[in-house]
Scaffold this motif. Structure first.
Motif, PDB file in Angstrom:
ATOM      1  N   UNK A 222     -22.545  -8.542 -12.540  1.00 25.26           N
ATOM      2  CA  UNK A 222     -22.689  -9.499 -13.643  1.00 25.26           C
ATOM      3  C   UNK A 222     -21.400 -10.275 -13.927  1.00 25.26           C
ATOM      4  N   UNK A 223     -20.313  -9.578 -14.168  1.00 25.36           N
ATOM      5  CA  UNK A 223     -19.075 -10.253 -14.555  1.00 25.36           C
ATOM      6  C   UNK A 223     -18.321 -10.895 -13.408  1.00 25.36           C
ATOM      7  N   UNK A 224     -18.801 -10.741 -12.212  1.00 23.37           N
ATOM      8  CA  UNK A 224     -18.147 -11.343 -11.051  1.00 23.37           C
ATOM      9  C   UNK A 224     -18.461 -12.843 -10.962  1.00 23.37           C
ATOM     10  N   UNK A 225     -19.491 -13.270 -11.665  1.00 25.29           N
ATOM     11  CA  UNK A 225     -19.924 -14.666 -11.746  1.00 25.29           C
ATOM     12  C   UNK A 225     -20.116 -15.298 -10.372  1.00 25.29           C
ATOM     13  N   UNK A 226     -21.147 -14.827  -9.695  1.00 21.50           N
ATOM     14  CA  UNK A 226     -21.451 -15.339  -8.370  1.00 21.50           C
ATOM     15  C   UNK A 226     -22.961 -15.442  -8.209  1.00 21.50           C
ATOM     16  N   UNK A 227     -23.418 -16.580  -7.737  1.00 23.21           N
ATOM     17  CA  UNK A 227     -24.837 -16.808  -7.489  1.00 23.21           C
ATOM     18  C   UNK A 227     -25.000 -17.752  -6.315  1.00 23.21           C
ATOM     19  N   UNK A 228     -26.229 -18.214  -6.131  1.00 26.36           N
ATOM     20  CA  UNK A 228     -26.459 -19.207  -5.086  1.00 26.36           C
ATOM     21  C   UNK A 228     -27.724 -19.986  -5.385  1.00 26.36           C
ATOM     22  N   UNK A 229     -27.875 -21.083  -4.700  1.00 25.85           N
ATOM     23  CA  UNK A 229     -29.087 -21.888  -4.781  1.00 25.85           C
ATOM     24  C   UNK A 229     -29.498 -22.291  -3.376  1.00 25.85           C
ATOM     25  N   UNK A 230     -30.796 -22.399  -3.174  1.00 30.07           N
ATOM     26  CA  UNK A 230     -31.342 -22.905  -1.910  1.00 30.07           C
ATOM     27  C   UNK A 230     -31.982 -24.242  -2.226  1.00 30.07           C
ATOM     28  N   UNK A 256     -15.634 -12.650  -1.261  1.00 29.35           N
ATOM     29  CA  UNK A 256     -15.203 -11.635  -0.291  1.00 29.35           C
ATOM     30  C   UNK A 256     -15.888 -10.305  -0.579  1.00 29.35           C
ATOM     31  N   UNK A 257     -15.973  -9.965  -1.857  1.00 31.63           N
ATOM     32  CA  UNK A 257     -16.634  -8.718  -2.237  1.00 31.63           C
ATOM     33  C   UNK A 257     -18.119  -8.769  -1.895  1.00 31.63           C
ATOM     34  N   UNK A 258     -18.749  -9.914  -2.142  1.00 34.33           N
ATOM     35  CA  UNK A 258     -20.199 -10.038  -1.943  1.00 34.33           C
ATOM     36  C   UNK A 258     -20.600  -9.860  -0.483  1.00 34.33           C
ATOM     37  N   UNK A 259     -19.709 -10.140   0.436  1.00 32.52           N
ATOM     38  CA  UNK A 259     -20.016  -9.902   1.850  1.00 32.52           C
ATOM     39  C   UNK A 259     -20.425  -8.451   2.076  1.00 32.52           C
ATOM     40  N   UNK A 260     -19.786  -7.550   1.317  1.00 30.08           N
ATOM     41  CA  UNK A 260     -20.058  -6.115   1.483  1.00 30.08           C
ATOM     42  C   UNK A 260     -21.383  -5.704   0.858  1.00 30.08           C
ATOM     43  N   UNK A 261     -21.995  -6.583   0.060  1.00 30.17           N
ATOM     44  CA  UNK A 261     -23.314  -6.278  -0.505  1.00 30.17           C
ATOM     45  C   UNK A 261     -24.354  -6.062   0.583  1.00 30.17           C
ATOM     46  N   UNK A 262     -24.132  -6.692   1.733  1.00 36.91           N
ATOM     47  CA  UNK A 262     -25.145  -6.697   2.778  1.00 36.91           C
ATOM     48  C   UNK A 262     -24.874  -5.657   3.864  1.00 36.91           C
ATOM     49  N   UNK A 263     -23.867  -4.804   3.632  1.00 36.02           N
ATOM     50  CA  UNK A 263     -23.657  -3.673   4.534  1.00 36.02           C
ATOM     51  C   UNK A 263     -24.798  -2.669   4.348  1.00 36.02           C
ATOM     52  N   UNK A 264     -25.194  -1.967   5.401  1.00 39.08           N
ATOM     53  CA  UNK A 264     -26.323  -1.031   5.282  1.00 39.08           C
ATOM     54  C   UNK A 264     -26.175  -0.025   4.150  1.00 39.08           C
ATOM     55  N   UNK A 265     -24.969   0.516   3.954  1.00 41.97           N
ATOM     56  CA  UNK A 265     -24.785   1.502   2.886  1.00 41.97           C
ATOM     57  C   UNK A 265     -24.987   0.877   1.517  1.00 41.97           C
ATOM     58  N   UNK A 266     -24.522  -0.357   1.349  1.00 42.17           N
ATOM     59  CA  UNK A 266     -24.703  -1.036   0.069  1.00 42.17           C
ATOM     60  C   UNK A 266     -26.169  -1.336  -0.178  1.00 42.17           C
ATOM     61  N   UNK A 267     -26.858  -1.849   0.825  1.00 40.99           N
ATOM     62  CA  UNK A 267     -28.277  -2.166   0.662  1.00 40.99           C
ATOM     63  C   UNK A 267     -29.091  -0.911   0.357  1.00 40.99           C
ATOM     64  N   UNK A 268     -28.727   0.218   0.981  1.00 39.47           N
ATOM     65  CA  UNK A 268     -29.410   1.475   0.689  1.00 39.47           C
ATOM     66  C   UNK A 268     -29.177   1.878  -0.769  1.00 39.47           C
ATOM     67  N   UNK A 269     -27.970   1.663  -1.252  1.00 36.73           N
ATOM     68  CA  UNK A 269     -27.657   1.981  -2.650  1.00 36.73           C
ATOM     69  C   UNK A 269     -28.445   1.082  -3.595  1.00 36.73           C
ATOM     70  N   UNK A 270     -28.542  -0.197  -3.259  1.00 33.31           N
ATOM     71  CA  UNK A 270     -29.303  -1.121  -4.109  1.00 33.31           C
ATOM     72  C   UNK A 270     -30.776  -0.732  -4.170  1.00 33.31           C
TER      73      UNK A 270
END
Length: 382
Positions: A222-230, A256-270
């Motif tokens: 939330x406080x990282x203030x990052x989003x996207x639009x298509x 840079x941090x958000x790149x790690x959101x898509x690592x397998x361990x992160x996605x499993x946690x999500x």
């Protein structure tokens, strides 16, 4: 009240804020720390880091089976910046944008900031608190520019049925209008029928709308203030130029941090956390119903319960809604804070459709907090 109760045994329980109690997973935090330690904090492109746009594109492919070209993905300083850019790019002074009532209040302000006018169309529980094609078609006028939808929605947690959403978009396209859809809670969908992005519409339909998304909710940033639009291909350069002037670029550290959101361990946690959010929903809403705070539509996503408080308000002798906005859910929210030390959001924050009837509970808090909230409600409702 929070300060006065802080040292006591019965502090306030805050179920009024739509913010996950989870924080970014370890790999995401480590990636942010590494970016700072390495000095990797310079400006990026206004549209965001190419590698992050590619990661999001790959996520659409694996999660939703949808091909979204990275060039159409623009990284923004939160979903708020994405909505701001979309409205400024597409709305002229006097344009009207149709929106459901109730809806997230800030969305109206993005339209107003572009000198447009948000037209709130009342919705009902039978409509899942969402717009229908018939309602959009009936309200379309000479100044109507398009629609701004949210699926799943804040405050109700309900989504638009896919066939209804496509029908709305087809009508909007036939009028030369625009369809903006807020999908920031899409990752927190709990039912397969509703858990598909609008970008999955066939052919040109899926490529002609604007989808807004965020790292705040499903990705717990939330406080990282990052989003996207298509956006459609034709809008990429327009939005890029606006983003350069208004924001320069999104936070490099957050990207840079958000790149790690898509690592397998992160996605499993999500996904584990998504299951926990669903478990909270499955516990909390039946309990509200049992206590007379009826949730007329079971949310299929997000972490909200839009509850009808009239039965309990009547029991407590709370007056009906008054002309000055007091009474009803407004006074109920304050009375609940006094009696149970429980904070919720009154319906008038979300529009004009029966605002005195509803309050919004957030189920983004821990199960322990939710169980404690139910115990307090039971004690004061009886």
């Amino acid at each position: 009240m929070a300060r006065d109760l802080a040292a006591g045994s019965d502090p306030l329980i805050l179920l009024n804020i739509g913010e996950p109690d989870f924080t970014a997973p370890p790999l995401v935090q480590q990636a942010a720390a590494k970016a700072i330690a390495d000095g990797d904090t310079q400006y990026t492109q206004a549209t965001g880091m190419p590698e992050l746009r590619e990661k999001i594109s790959a996520w659409y492919a694996t999660r939703f089976g949808v091909d979204v070209a990275p060039r159409r993905i623009i990284i923004t300083a939160g979903a708020s910046a994405a909505l701001h850019l979309a409205c400024l790019a597409l709305i002229e002074a006097g344009d009207e944008i149709l929106m459901p009532d109730p809806s997230y209040p800030c969305n109206q302000q993005f339209v107003s900031a572009a000198e447009g006018r948000a037209v709130l169309l009342p919705t009902t529980a039978d409509e899942r608190f969402q717009l229908t094609r018939a309602k959009v078609q009936a309200a379309w006028g000479k100044n109507t520019r398009g629609v701004l939808l949210a699926s799943p929605s804040n405050p109700t947690g309900t989504s638009i049925a896919p066939e209804e959403l496509q029908s709305i978009h087809e009508f909007v396209q036939s009028k030369g209008g625009i369809t903006l859809i807020d999908e920031i809670y899409l990752g927190l969908s709990y039912e397969e029928r509703f858990g598909q992005t609008a970008l999955a519409m066939p052919g040109e339909l899926g490529q002609s709308l604007i989808s807004i998304n965020s790292f705040s909710k499903y990705f717990n940033m939330t406080g990282w203030r990052l989003g996207w639009m298509v956006v459609p291909d034709a809008l990429v350069s327009v939005v890029e130029q606006m983003a350069q002037h208004l924001f320069i670029c999104p936070s490099t550290i957050a990207q840079r941090a958000a790149l790690a959101c898509f690592e397998p361990d992160s996605l499993a946690e999500y996904e584990s956390r998504r299951s926990q959010f669903k478990a909270r929903r499955d516990y909390f809403i039946p309990e509200l119903n049992r206590l007379g705070l009826t949730v007329p539509v079971m949310p299929d996503g997000a972490f909200y319960a839009y509850a009808d408080c009239r039965q309990v308000a009547d029991k407590w002798g709370i007056a009906k809604a008054k002309a000055d906005g007091t009474g009803g859910s407004w006074d109920f929210a304050f009375e609940l804070m006094k009696r149970a030390h429980l904070v919720v959001t009154p319906g008038r924050d979300f529009g004009n459709a029966a605002p005195a009837q509803y309050v919004r509970f957030s189920t983004a808090s821990s199960m322990t907090q939710l169980q404690m909230a139910i115990a307090r409600l039971e004690a004061v409702i009886g």
